[in-house]
Design a protein around this motif. Structure first.
Motif, PDB file in Angstrom:
ATOM      1  N   ARG A 193      46.808  40.926  37.484  1.00 44.62           N
ATOM      2  CA  ARG A 193      46.090  39.840  36.820  1.00 44.62           C
ATOM      3  C   ARG A 193      47.121  38.963  36.106  1.00 44.62           C
ATOM      4  O   ARG A 193      48.121  39.483  35.594  1.00 44.62           O
ATOM      5  CB  ARG A 193      45.116  40.413  35.789  1.00 44.62           C
TER       6      ARG A 193
ATOM      7  N   ARG B 138      51.218  32.158  28.344  1.00 46.62           N
ATOM      8  CA  ARG B 138      50.375  31.887  29.496  1.00 46.62           C
ATOM      9  C   ARG B 138      50.692  30.526  30.118  1.00 46.62           C
ATOM     10  O   ARG B 138      50.680  30.363  31.338  1.00 46.62           O
ATOM     11  CB  ARG B 138      48.937  31.946  29.018  1.00 46.62           C
ATOM     12  N   SER B 139      51.018  29.525  29.259  1.00 42.64           N
ATOM     13  CA  SER B 139      51.315  28.192  29.794  1.00 42.64           C
ATOM     14  C   SER B 139      52.606  28.196  30.616  1.00 42.64           C
ATOM     15  O   SER B 139      52.714  27.480  31.610  1.00 42.64           O
ATOM     16  CB  SER B 139      51.391  27.173  28.667  1.00 42.64           C
TER      17      SER B 139
ATOM     18  N   GLU C 141      51.641  29.727  33.989  1.00 41.60           N
ATOM     19  CA  GLU C 141      50.847  28.820  34.819  1.00 41.60           C
ATOM     20  C   GLU C 141      51.703  27.740  35.455  1.00 41.60           C
ATOM     21  O   GLU C 141      51.512  27.375  36.610  1.00 41.60           O
ATOM     22  CB  GLU C 141      49.715  28.180  34.009  1.00 41.60           C
TER      23      GLU C 141
ATOM     24  N   LYS D 100      46.654  33.330  45.043  1.00 37.54           N
ATOM     25  CA  LYS D 100      45.661  33.690  44.027  1.00 37.54           C
ATOM     26  C   LYS D 100      44.430  34.177  44.768  1.00 37.54           C
ATOM     27  O   LYS D 100      43.882  33.468  45.594  1.00 37.54           O
ATOM     28  CB  LYS D 100      45.289  32.462  43.180  1.00 37.54           C
TER      29      LYS D 100
ATOM     30  N   ARG E  23      33.980  39.555  40.789  1.00 37.27           N
ATOM     31  CA  ARG E  23      33.565  38.978  39.504  1.00 37.27           C
ATOM     32  C   ARG E  23      34.264  37.646  39.236  1.00 37.27           C
ATOM     33  O   ARG E  23      34.282  37.152  38.107  1.00 37.27           O
ATOM     34  CB  ARG E  23      33.840  39.973  38.377  1.00 37.27           C
ATOM     35  N   ASN E  24      34.870  37.079  40.295  1.00 42.04           N
ATOM     36  CA  ASN E  24      35.520  35.770  40.230  1.00 42.04           C
ATOM     37  C   ASN E  24      36.745  35.748  39.306  1.00 42.04           C
ATOM     38  O   ASN E  24      37.085  34.721  38.735  1.00 42.04           O
ATOM     39  CB  ASN E  24      34.508  34.692  39.811  1.00 42.04           C
ATOM     40  N   ARG E  25      37.384  36.911  39.145  1.00 41.82           N
ATOM     41  CA  ARG E  25      38.598  36.961  38.341  1.00 41.82           C
ATOM     42  C   ARG E  25      39.806  36.808  39.266  1.00 41.82           C
ATOM     43  O   ARG E  25      39.799  37.321  40.382  1.00 41.82           O
ATOM     44  CB  ARG E  25      38.703  38.283  37.581  1.00 41.82           C
ATOM     45  N   VAL E  26      40.842  36.088  38.769  1.00 43.15           N
ATOM     46  CA  VAL E  26      42.013  35.818  39.604  1.00 43.15           C
ATOM     47  C   VAL E  26      42.966  37.011  39.622  1.00 43.15           C
ATOM     48  O   VAL E  26      43.226  37.627  38.587  1.00 43.15           O
ATOM     49  CB  VAL E  26      42.754  34.557  39.101  1.00 43.15           C
TER      50      VAL E  26
END
Lengths: 105, 170
Positions: B93, B105-106, B109, B123, B128-131
């Motif tokens: 994750r 996190r930035s 990303e 990705k 559950r639509n989690r990446v």
């Protein structure tokens, strides 16, 4: 005595100038990559350090008089503090944009 | 082949993905000289050129397009750290990757944007639509990672953004 003082000042200006030039270069390179407001503000804050050295050099060479130099240095402090405060204040919204918050992860 | 041209070719061989400026610096030659020899080496297909995100990289001709792009990204310290974690974990994750690398996190990303764009990282979304992140070609990527050589200016910019992102992290 004056000679020692002058060479000490010159050395400080060279070190501060070289160091801040490197920092501004890094910040500018980072801003070019990220294109975010936070990075612009950090670059501007670091640029005020470079301007301080510039003001010092101009005063040392008699271009700027001592009173004006004093005012300039403190005005640059105000600018530095201002840029950093805005960067800190807007960090949250800029970060949300950078990480695409809102989209479920 | 002239001696200088052989030196240019040998340097590109030793550090695939090297930038023009780094070549000039390492070989201690004039930029015009390096440009001339690179032009000749390219016309005889002894050196390949790849432009990526505003920078020009040079490679031995054996590298294909994907490898060239991958190598250019892997020469960024932070991107290489991210890829190393994914090699280790298989799939992970984003939050776990950021934590293991020790970056905001930035920062993650931004590097992921390029890694996904150049097809190094995929990705995947679960039920559950989690990446979840995973490498597209783990073996190839591991081999290239060993060959990647981060440049000093690139390293400094990476560490600067790491610091600023960490400081501005909420």
């Amino acid at each position: 005595m004056g000679g020692v003082h002058d060479s000490g000042l010159a050395l400080s200006l060279i070190l501060a100038g070289g160091g801040s030039l490197l920092l501004v270069g890094l910040a500018a390179a980072a801003f070019v990559q990220r294109r975010s407001r936070s990075y612009l503000l950090v670059t501007l804050a670091l640029a005020t350090l470079l301007l301080r050295t510039l003001a010092g050099t101009l005063t040392m060479n008699g271009v700027l008089d001592a009173t004006l130099h004093h005012t300039a240095e403190h005005a640059l402090d105000v600018a530095l503090v201002g840029f950093l405060l805005v960067a800190v204040y807007t960090a949250r919204s800029d970060r949300a944009r950078a990480t695409g918050a809102g989209e479920r992860r | 082949m002239s001696d200088t041209r052989r030196r240019v070719a040998a340097q590109v061989d030793a550090t695939p993905g090297i930038h023009f400026n780094a070549l000039v610096r390492t070989l201690d030659l004039a930029p015009g000289q390096v440009q001339y020899h690179l032009g000749r080496l390219r016309s005889t297909d002894e050196v390949a050129e790849q432009r990526l995100y505003g920078q020009t990289h040079y490679y031995p001709p054996t590298y294909d397009e994907w490898e060239r792009r991958a190598l250019a990204l892997l020469s960024r310290e932070t991107a290489a750290d991210v890829v190393a974690v994914l090699l280790d974990e298989g799939t992970a994750r984003p939050s776990a990757v950021a934590e293991r690398v020790g970056i905001a996190r930035s920062t993650l990303e931004w590097h992921l944007g390029r890694l996904v764009e150049q097809d190094l990282v995929r990705k995947r979304r679960d039920a559950r639509n989690r990446v979840h992140l995973e490498l597209t070609c783990p073996e190839e990527t591991a081999r290239l990672l060993r060959r990647a050589t981060p440049s000093l200016p690139g390293r400094l910019v990476d560490r600067f953004t790491r610091l600023v992102d960490n400081l501005l992290e909420e």
